[in-house]
Design a protein around this motif. Structure first.
Motif, PDB file in Angstrom:
ATOM      1  N   VAL A  56      -1.600  -1.122  -4.016  1.00 28.01           N
ATOM      2  CA  VAL A  56      -2.687  -0.155  -3.867  1.00 28.01           C
ATOM      3  C   VAL A  56      -2.059   1.233  -3.799  1.00 28.01           C
ATOM      4  CG1 VAL A  56      -4.564   0.695  -2.415  1.00 28.01           C
ATOM      5  CG2 VAL A  56      -4.197  -1.771  -2.665  1.00 28.01           C
TER       6      VAL A  56
ATOM      7  N   ALA B 178      -6.806   4.003  -5.116  1.00 25.72           N
ATOM      8  CA  ALA B 178      -7.808   4.572  -4.206  1.00 25.72           C
ATOM      9  C   ALA B 178      -7.400   6.013  -3.934  1.00 25.72           C
ATOM     10  CB  ALA B 178      -7.896   3.768  -2.911  1.00 25.72           C
TER      11      ALA B 178
ATOM     12  N   GLY C 212     -11.539   1.857   2.537  1.00 22.30           N
ATOM     13  CA  GLY C 212     -10.522   0.842   2.777  1.00 22.30           C
ATOM     14  C   GLY C 212     -11.079  -0.559   2.683  1.00 22.30           C
ATOM     15  N   ARG C 213     -12.312  -0.736   3.169  1.00 29.31           N
ATOM     16  CA  ARG C 213     -12.924  -2.062   3.069  1.00 29.31           C
ATOM     17  C   ARG C 213     -13.228  -2.418   1.625  1.00 29.31           C
ATOM     18  NH1 ARG C 213     -18.042  -4.690   6.435  1.00 29.31           N
ATOM     19  NH2 ARG C 213     -17.966  -6.686   5.340  1.00 29.31           N
TER      20      ARG C 213
ATOM     21  N   VAL D 264       0.864  -1.179   0.000  1.00 30.96           N
ATOM     22  CA  VAL D 264       0.000   0.000   0.000  1.00 30.96           C
ATOM     23  C   VAL D 264       0.898   1.226   0.000  1.00 30.96           C
ATOM     24  CG1 VAL D 264      -1.779   1.291   1.234  1.00 30.96           C
ATOM     25  CG2 VAL D 264      -1.828  -1.211   1.241  1.00 30.96           C
TER      26      VAL D 264
ATOM     27  N   GLU E 166      -7.643  -3.440   6.817  1.00 31.43           N
ATOM     28  CA  GLU E 166      -8.586  -4.422   6.284  1.00 31.43           C
ATOM     29  C   GLU E 166      -7.852  -5.632   5.711  1.00 31.43           C
ATOM     30  OE1 GLU E 166     -11.848  -4.775   6.126  1.00 31.43           O
ATOM     31  OE2 GLU E 166     -12.484  -2.891   7.043  1.00 31.43           O
TER      32      GLU E 166
ATOM     33  N   THR F 207      -7.064   0.700   4.314  1.00 28.36           N
ATOM     34  CA  THR F 207      -6.889  -0.438   3.414  1.00 28.36           C
ATOM     35  C   THR F 207      -5.926  -1.457   4.009  1.00 28.36           C
ATOM     36  OG1 THR F 207      -7.298   0.982   1.490  1.00 28.36           O
ATOM     37  CG2 THR F 207      -6.184  -1.104   1.092  1.00 28.36           C
TER      38      THR F 207
ATOM     39  N   MET G  83     -11.724  -1.297  -1.055  1.00 26.87           N
ATOM     40  CA  MET G  83     -10.460  -1.546  -1.737  1.00 26.87           C
ATOM     41  C   MET G  83      -9.925  -2.925  -1.407  1.00 26.87           C
ATOM     42  SD  MET G  83      -8.274   0.196  -3.795  1.00 26.87           S
ATOM     43  CE  MET G  83      -8.688  -1.224  -4.807  1.00 26.87           C
ATOM     44  N   ALA G  84     -10.017  -3.335  -0.142  1.00 28.45           N
ATOM     45  CA  ALA G  84      -9.565  -4.675   0.246  1.00 28.45           C
ATOM     46  C   ALA G  84     -10.392  -5.760  -0.436  1.00 28.45           C
ATOM     47  CB  ALA G  84      -9.628  -4.823   1.765  1.00 28.45           C
TER      48      ALA G  84
END
Length: 442
Positions: A212, A391, A406-407, A23, A36, A33, A409-410
């Motif tokens: 990410v 993101a 973040g959720r 990330v 998560e 992210t 994206m995960a």
């Protein structure tokens, strides 16, 4: 010029040789992210060129709101609020989150009608959102002296402390198994066979299966070096904080100012309407894409020619992995606040709330907001570069929605069923002929 004081965060000492996901960026989106992903058993490296939350994630108003959002963001914001409700327990740290409600004042019959129409977007979700006026408004904002028709009131809305939140979530990500390095810029992607195989950092290479990019105001520059034309510009917003003073708990937005109570008993004050846009070379490269947004929102933008033109014109737009990058030359974006915005918002807030005469302004700062042509984020896989996900572009709405983003994206990284429909946030909307413009919900 020092920005707001952050919760201290100490970097991990060493770079792992391999992880599942890297990330890039330690703002609220990046740390959410990383948390998560780590909680799902992924091995994660979060790289931040400066300090956790050092840029816009610690410089925003601290609002956690669903009201007056683009309707496309509402499902994700519902998930974000659920996450905020549990964040202190989940992280084991204080984020300052509390539900206090937010009021958007309507000075005219026209704005009152617009805000009233906006409430229909929350009705299907059984979320209370209504217009208030008269005695009820006075109870919510005791002592105010505003002359308004009423206000949009959403009790679910709240606030958190930007200087606490990103470091708290980053510490929780590390406790869940993530490696978190500060002062470590990612220079470029490492591509093998047409897909992401790792990243090159200023400290060396890390192998990974997915990346990410959550670089905030820096995302366009990094993406451009990888061959991705990400339409994103920067907007400057100025904020100040006061000494402790007694006043309302409910946050309020008005034409000239925005006001919210802080955990330290003071207030965060900012302009409710004015954002500063420094003209830079990208302003002209992206002018056609941003034109629909400018037609709708130009009154809230103050354009100026400043030293940022020269700074960004000199900035390299491409580099080799073995070269020093702009991310290493500027570890933290710390722009000077707009003195005009400070004077105007403080004067307007003082006229509306006489109690502020007992407070002193003890600090001011500015931050650069990452904005897209339709004022909603990119949360997306990148088909042209398998393994890359982006993101970014949260357009001033990122702090509150960060845990939900973040959720999502995960979910996209791991292939899990997405918590909300990701289609509105796909990167390809800028390429496939879609109509790209803000939706104020009126």
């Amino acid at each position: 010029m020092p920005g707001p004081a952050l919760t201290p965060f100490h970097s991990d000492p060493s770079l792992p040789a391999r992880v599942d996901v890297v990330v890039i960026g330690g703002g609220i989106i990046g740390v959410s992210t990383a948390l998560e992903l780590a909680e799902r058993g992924q091995s994660v490296l979060l790289c931040e060129k400066g300090q956790i939350g050092g840029e816009q994630s610690s410089r925003n108003w601290g609002w956690v709101r669903i009201s007056r959002r683009d309707p496309r963001e509402i499902p994700m914001m519902i998930e974000a609020i659920r996450a905020w409700d549990d964040m202190d327990r989940r992280t084991g740290r204080k984020t300052g989150y509390t539900r206090t409600g937010i009021l958007f004042t309507a000075p005219t019959d026209r704005t009152y009608a617009q805000f009233d129409r906006w409430t229909r977007h929350l009705a299907p979700h059984q979320i209370e959102c209504r217009m208030v006026s008269g005695d009820e408004l006075d109870r919510l904002l005791p002592g105010h002296r505003m002359t308004v028709k009423g206000a949009l009131y959403t009790p679910l809305d709240g606030r958190a402390e930007p200087q606490w939140a990103a470091p708290a979530i980053a510490e929780a990500a590390r406790a869940a198994g993530a490696s978190v390095l500060t002062g470590c810029a990612v220079r470029s992607l490492d591509m093998v066979g047409g897909r992401v195989a790792g990243v090159i950092t200023e400290r060396g290479r890390v192998a990974c299966d997915a990346v990410v990019l959550a670089g905030g105001a820096w995302s366009r520059l990094f993406a451009g070096n990888a061959g991705i034309d990400l339409p994103q510009l920067k907007v400057l917003n100025t904020v100040m904080r006061t000494t402790r003073v007694e006043g309302p708990e409910t946050s309020v937005w008005a034409d000239g100012f925005a006001l919210r109570k802080r955990a330290d008993g003071g207030y965060t004050v900012a302009s409710g309407t004015e954002n500063t846009v420094d003209l830079v070379p990208d302003s002209f490269r992206l002018a056609r894409r941003f034109l629909p947004a400018l037609r709708e929102d130009w009154r809230s933008l103050r354009f100026r020619l400043s030293s940022r033109w020269r700074e960004e014109a000199r900035e390299p737009r491409s580099w080799r992995p073995d070269e020093e990058t702009p991310f290493e030359r500027t570890r933290v974006l710390d722009p000077a606040p707009s003195q005009r915005a400070l004077r105007q918002s403080w004067a307007d807030a003082g006229r509306a709330f006489p109690f502020l005469a007992q407070a002193e302004v003890v600090q001011s700062w500015a931050g650069l907001i990452d904005v897209t042509p339709d004022a909603i984020p990119v949360i997306s896989t990148i088909d042209a570069l398998p393994g890359l996900h982006i993101a970014t572009g949260f357009s001033g709405h990122g702090f509150g929605i960060g845990p939900g983003a973040g959720r999502l994206m995960a979910d996209l990284v791991t292939g899990a069923p997405p918590i909300v429909d990701p289609d509105p946030f796909r990167f390809s909307r800028f390429l496939d002929g879609s109509v790209v413009r803000p939706d104020h919900g009126f």
